[in-house]
Design an enzyme around this catalytic site. Structure first.
Site: not given
Ligand code: UDX
Length: 447
Positions: A16, A35, A40, A163, A216, A273
Site C-alpha cells: 500500500v 521504511d 528495501k 487490489r 474496511k 488481506c
C-alpha cells in the site's frame, strides 16, 4: 506534471505504502517514503519495487528521476511534509488477533517529528486497523511523543481498498474514499488534499475514525463471504448432473443487486488481506461477545475449498502417492508474485503428505516458492516443462496463459493426460470431448 504543492510523508513501504507513494509522486506531490528496512530502501531508491506490480517500476523510476520521491529510513526527512500516512503492515498474531506493533512504532516516530513542528500537520492511518485503534492507540502515542501538542496536528483513519495486480489503477481511480476524521479541520485538510490530487473528488464518505476502520473489515469480509458462497454453490453444482457453476454465477450476476464481481468459483481466496481480515473481525467480535457466524463459516469453508483440488485429482487418477502432479500457478492471484495465504501452499503440503511429487510453474512466484519449499518440490520454467510426463495437472492460479491451453497440449506432454481446473479457466466441453480426463470446480461433468 506538478499539480500540488503539498508535501506528504508515507511511513511503511509495503504494498500500500509504496504504491501510494509512487502514485502521489507521479502526480507531482513531493513525497517522502520511510521504511525501517534498509535493504528495501536501497532497492526502491534504484527504482526496483520489492514485489511484482504492473506499471509500478516505471512509475517509481520516473518519480525518482524527477525528484518528487525520496525514500529513506531517516524520519528527519519528514520534517517538511504536511500530511503523514501510516501504511505499515498489521499482521495477525498466532492467535488470530491483530499485531499493532508496527503501527505503534510508526506513531511514536511520527509523534517525535511533530514535537518540533511549527505548522499544523495531519496524521492519516491507512493501515488496516481494528476499530478504535486510530483514536485509542495512535492518538495517545502521538500525544505523548509530541509532548501534547494536540492543537498542532489532526488525525484521520483513511483505509485503502487497492487490489494487488491493479494497485495503481485502484489508487488513481478508487470507487470511493473513506475519510474517518477525528475533527472537522482534519477532515477538511484531507478532503482538500484529495480534491487537488484527483481533480474531481471520488465518491467520499465522511465519518468517524471508528466507522472508517469498520468499513474496511466489513467490506473485505463481505467479499470473502461472497466468494465462499459461490464456492459452496460450486460444490453443489458438482453433484447435480448437468450443472455448471460458471453458468449459474453468470445468471446470478446479471441481477444488479447481486453484481457479477467476486462470483468466480475456485479453490478459495488467499492473499494478505481477506484471510487475515476475516479472522481479525471474528476475533474482535468474540472480544465483545458477538458471534460472527457467517464470517466464521466463510472462513472455514475457504480453508476446506483448496482440498477440492485433491478430491478431484483422486477422482481422476486414483491414489496419488508416487504420482507426478503438475501445478500451474503458485501466486494467490494472477499478475502477482505474492504467495501469502495462497491456496497453493495448502495444496502443496497436502499433496506432499499424500506422497505425490509436485512440479510447479508460475510466471512470477517461483522465487518466493523456493524460499518456502526449497528443493522439496520441483520448479519449471514453462508450462511445457511442468506438464512433461506428469500424471495429473492442477490449475491453481488463473494466469491468462493457462486459459490458452488446449487438450492437445496436455495430450502431447503428459504421461497420462488428466486435468483438474481449479479456477475455471478451461472450456469443459472442449476437454471432455477430447478424451482428456477432466474435472473442474463446480462442474458435474455429466449431462
Ligand atoms: C483484496 C481487496 O479486493 C482489496 O479491496 C483489499 O484492500 C485487499 O484485499 P487482493 O487481496 O489484492 O485485494 O485481491 P482480490 O482481487 O480481491 O482477490 C482476493 C482473493 O480472492 C484471490 O485469492 C482471488 O483469487 C480470490 N477470488 C476473487 C476468488 O476466488 N473469486 C472471485 O470472484 C474473486
Amino acid at each position: 506534471m506538478a499539480r500540488s504543492t503539498e508535501a506528504v510523508g508515507i511511513v511503511g513501504l509495503g504494498y500500500v505504502g509504496l504504491t501510494t507513494a509512487a502514485c502521489f509522486a507521479a502526480r507531482g506531490v513531493k513525497t517522502v517514503g520511510i521504511d525501517v528496512d534498509e535493504e528495501k530502501i536501497a532497492g526502491i531508491s534504484r527504482g526496483k519495487p520489492p514485489f511484482v506490480e504492473e506499471g509500478l517500476e516505471e512509475m517509481l523510476r520516473k518519480a525518482l528521476k524527477r525528484g518528487y520521491l525520496n525514500v529513506t529510513s531517516d524520519y528527519d526527512a519528514l520534517a517538511d511534509a504536511r500530511i503523514y500516512y501510516i501504511t505499515v503492515g498489521t499482521p495477525n498474531t498466532r492467535k488470530g488477533s491483530i499485531d499493532l506493533s508496527s503501527v505503534k512504532s510508526a506513531s511514536r516516530s511520527i509523534g517525535k517529528v511533530l514535537r518540533s513542528s511549527e505548522w499544523y500537520k495531519l496524521v492519516v492511518v491507512k493501515s488496516t486497523v481494528t476499530p478504535g485503534t486510530t483514536s485509542q492507540v495512535v492518538r495517545p502515542l502521538l500525544d505523548s511523543e509530541s509532548h501534547r501538542r494536540q492543537d498542532n496536528f489532526g488525525l484521520a483513519a483513511n483505509p485503502e481498498f487497492l487490489r494487488e495486480g491493479h494497485a495503481i489503477e485502484d489508487t488513481m481511480h478508487p470507487d470511493r474514499l473513506v475519510i474517518g476524521a477525528s475533527d472537522l479541520t482534519s477532515e477538511r485538510t484531507l478532503v482538500s488534499f484529495y480534491r487537488g490530487f484527483y481533480r474531481s473528488l471520488p465518491k467520499t464518505i465522511r465519518t468517524t475514525p471508528v466507522n472508517a476502520e469498520l468499513i474496511k473489515y466489513a467490506s473485505n469480509s463481505f467479499l470473502a463471504t461472497k466468494i465462499s458462497f459461490i464456492n459452496e454453490i460450486a460444490n453443489l453444482c458438482a453433484n447435480i448432473p448437468g450443472a455448471d457453476v460458471s453458468v449459474v454465477a453468470k445468471g446470478m450476476g446479471l441481477d444488479k443487486r447481486i453484481a457479477p464481481s467476486f462470483l468466480r468459483a475456485g479453490l478459495g481466496y488467499g492473499g494478505s488481506c481477506f484471510p487475515k481480515d476475516v479472522q481479525t473481525l471474528i476475533k474482535l467480535a468474540e472480544q465483545v461477545h458477538v458471534n460472527m457466524s457467517i464470517a466464521t463459516t466463510a472462513h472455514k469453508a475457504n480453508r476446506r475449498q483448496a482440498l477440492v483440488a485433491i478430491e478431484l485429482t483422486q477422482k481422476l487418477i486414483g491414489d496419488i502417492s508416487g504420482k507426478k502432479i503438475a501445478m500451474l500457478g503458485l501466486a494467490f492471484k494472477p499478475d502477482s508474485d505474492d504467495m501469502r495465504e495462497a491456496v497453493s501452499l495448502r495444496l502443496i503440503r497436502e499433496l506432499m503428505n499424500k506422497g505425490a511429487k509436485v512440479t510447479a510453474y508460475d510466471p512470477a512466484a517461483v522465487p518466493n516458492a523456493r524460499r518456502i519449499f526449497g528443493d522439496r518440490i520441483d520448479y519449471s520454467k514453462s508450462v511445457k516443462e511442468c506438464l512433461n510426463r506428469a500424471d495429473c495437472c492442477i490449475v491453481v492460479t488463473e494466469w491468462p496463459e493457462f486459459s490458452k491451453l488446449r487438450p492437445a497440449h496436455f495430450k502431447k506432454l503428459m504421461r497420462t493426460p488428466a486435468v483438474v481446473d481449479g479456477r475455471r479457466v478451461l472450456d469443459p466441453q472442449l476437454f471432455v470431448k477430447s478424451g482428456v480426463r477432466f474435472a473442474a470446480v463446480g462442474y458435474s461433468g455429466s449431462t
